[in-house]
Design a protein around this motif. Structure first.
Motif, PDB file in Angstrom:
ATOM      1  N   PRO A   1     -24.159  26.615 -44.907  1.00  0.00           N
ATOM      2  CA  PRO A   1     -23.489  27.734 -45.568  1.00  0.00           C
ATOM      3  C   PRO A   1     -22.014  27.820 -45.199  1.00  0.00           C
ATOM      4  N   PHE A   2     -21.222  28.288 -46.134  1.00  0.00           N
ATOM      5  CA  PHE A   2     -19.798  28.587 -45.912  1.00  0.00           C
ATOM      6  C   PHE A   2     -19.052  27.413 -45.268  1.00  0.00           C
TER       7      PHE A   2
ATOM      8  N   GLY B   1     -24.146  35.962 -46.924  1.00  0.00           N
ATOM      9  CA  GLY B   1     -23.381  35.819 -48.159  1.00  0.00           C
ATOM     10  C   GLY B   1     -24.294  35.854 -49.363  1.00  0.00           C
ATOM     11  N   GLU B   2     -23.717  35.469 -50.491  1.00  0.00           N
ATOM     12  CA  GLU B   2     -24.434  35.575 -51.773  1.00  0.00           C
ATOM     13  C   GLU B   2     -25.373  34.384 -51.987  1.00  0.00           C
ATOM     14  N   GLY B   3     -24.785  33.209 -52.014  1.00  0.00           N
ATOM     15  CA  GLY B   3     -25.567  32.006 -52.265  1.00  0.00           C
ATOM     16  C   GLY B   3     -24.654  30.805 -52.164  1.00  0.00           C
ATOM     17  N   PRO B   4     -25.242  29.614 -52.037  1.00  0.00           N
ATOM     18  CA  PRO B   4     -24.427  28.412 -51.848  1.00  0.00           C
ATOM     19  C   PRO B   4     -23.555  28.113 -53.063  1.00  0.00           C
ATOM     20  N   GLY B   5     -22.350  27.579 -52.799  1.00  0.00           N
ATOM     21  CA  GLY B   5     -21.513  27.010 -53.842  1.00  0.00           C
ATOM     22  C   GLY B   5     -21.654  25.492 -53.818  1.00  0.00           C
TER      23      GLY B   5
ATOM     24  N   GLU C   1     -21.516  23.798 -50.304  1.00  0.00           N
ATOM     25  CA  GLU C   1     -22.696  24.096 -49.492  1.00  0.00           C
ATOM     26  C   GLU C   1     -23.913  23.340 -50.033  1.00  0.00           C
TER      27      GLU C   1
ATOM     28  N   HIS D   1     -15.717  39.526 -49.355  1.00  0.00           N
ATOM     29  CA  HIS D   1     -16.110  38.120 -49.373  1.00  0.00           C
ATOM     30  C   HIS D   1     -14.878  37.254 -49.087  1.00  0.00           C
TER      31      HIS D   1
ATOM     32  N   ASN E   1     -27.526  33.179 -46.473  1.00  0.00           N
ATOM     33  CA  ASN E   1     -27.220  33.712 -47.797  1.00  0.00           C
ATOM     34  C   ASN E   1     -28.431  34.441 -48.370  1.00  0.00           C
TER      35      ASN E   1
HETATM   36  N1  URA Z   1     -20.170  31.845 -50.816  1.00  0.00           N
HETATM   37  C1  URA Z   1     -21.319  32.411 -50.370  1.00  0.00           C
HETATM   38  O1  URA Z   1     -21.621  33.566 -50.666  1.00  0.00           O
HETATM   39  N2  URA Z   1     -22.097  31.660 -49.581  1.00  0.00           N
HETATM   40  C2  URA Z   1     -21.785  30.415 -49.215  1.00  0.00           C
HETATM   41  O2  URA Z   1     -22.553  29.810 -48.467  1.00  0.00           O
HETATM   42  C3  URA Z   1     -20.584  29.875 -49.686  1.00  0.00           C
HETATM   43  C4  URA Z   1     -19.795  30.595 -50.483  1.00  0.00           C
END
Ligand code: URA
Length: 205
Positions: free
Chosen positions: A69-70, A56-60, A63, A174, A96
């Motif tokens: 993650p996710f 994925g992109e990066g933690p929200g 997370e 996504h 991510n």
């Molecule tokens: N969206 C992401 O791209 N990564 C995550 O870990 C959570 C949400």
């Protein structure tokens, strides 16, 4: 960053131990300014020698709080899509592009991506997946080094070589975008996951 980690081969039985060492090093990372705002480094989770790796992109916010993650609503949907092809989160590896939460969930900046890339390279090398699945526009553009958007690329497969890995890459929507758009987006994602399952099965000896 310890240069030796992850570059000495990866027999499946030692991948877990080495990934744990890499994780311990990543938890101390201060290579970019995202380190200052994070609660936790979100390194990655799942099976150390998985055939399937989701990126994925990066933690929200969820997370960042949990270190996994996710795990928010998007994470629940990702888990359901994985279970829809008769796998579990424990069967796959999830990571991510950047390991620390960008402020206000903005897109990661080029410097942050570049500084974080060695961690992802080492994860790829250690997990050695057969199929890499990019989740969403940002991860897809970043890993495929393309300006084409996810709508055009989703559900197709591309050769992928990075971090010593020779795999195929399949972009999918996504989970957050699927939640926003519902209906056709969910049907498209389900179809793409079936393709992923078939490709992973065909590539595993
Ligand atoms: N969206 C992401 O791209 N990564 C995550 O870990 C959570 C949400």
């Amino acid at each position: 960053m310890p240069e030796s980690i992850g570059f000495s081969g990866h027999p499946a039985q030692s991948a877990g131990a080495t990934l744990a060492t890499l994780r311990a090093a990543a938890l101390e990372c201060t290579r970019c300014p995202l380190a200052e705002g994070r609660t936790q480094v979100v390194f990655g989770s799942g099976r150390a020698d998985a055939d399937l790796m989701f990126i994925g992109e990066g933690p929200g916010a969820n997370e960042d709080a949990s270190g996994v993650p996710f795990v928010g609503r998007a994470g629940t949907l990702l888990t359901q899509l994985i279970e829809g092809i008769e796998l579990t989160r424990e069967d796959v590896y999830i990571a991510n592009v950047v390991k620390c939460r960008p402020p206000n969930n903005r897109d990661p900046l080029p410097l942050e991506i570049a500084q974080c890339a060695p961690w992802l390279d080492r994860q790829l090398r250690l997990v050695a997946p057969k199929v890499v699945v990019t989740l969403g526009n940002f991860a897809t553009k970043s890993l495929l080094e393309t300006t084409d958007g996810i709508t055009k690329l989703r559900g197709r497969e591309f050769p992928f070589r990075r971090g010593g890995v020779d795999a195929i890459l399949v972009p999918v929507l996504h989970p957050s975008a699927i939640l926003r758009n519902g209906g056709k987006a969910l049907a498209d994602a389900r179809a793409d996951f079936v393709l992923i399952k078939h490709r992973a099965s065909s590539l595993v000896p």
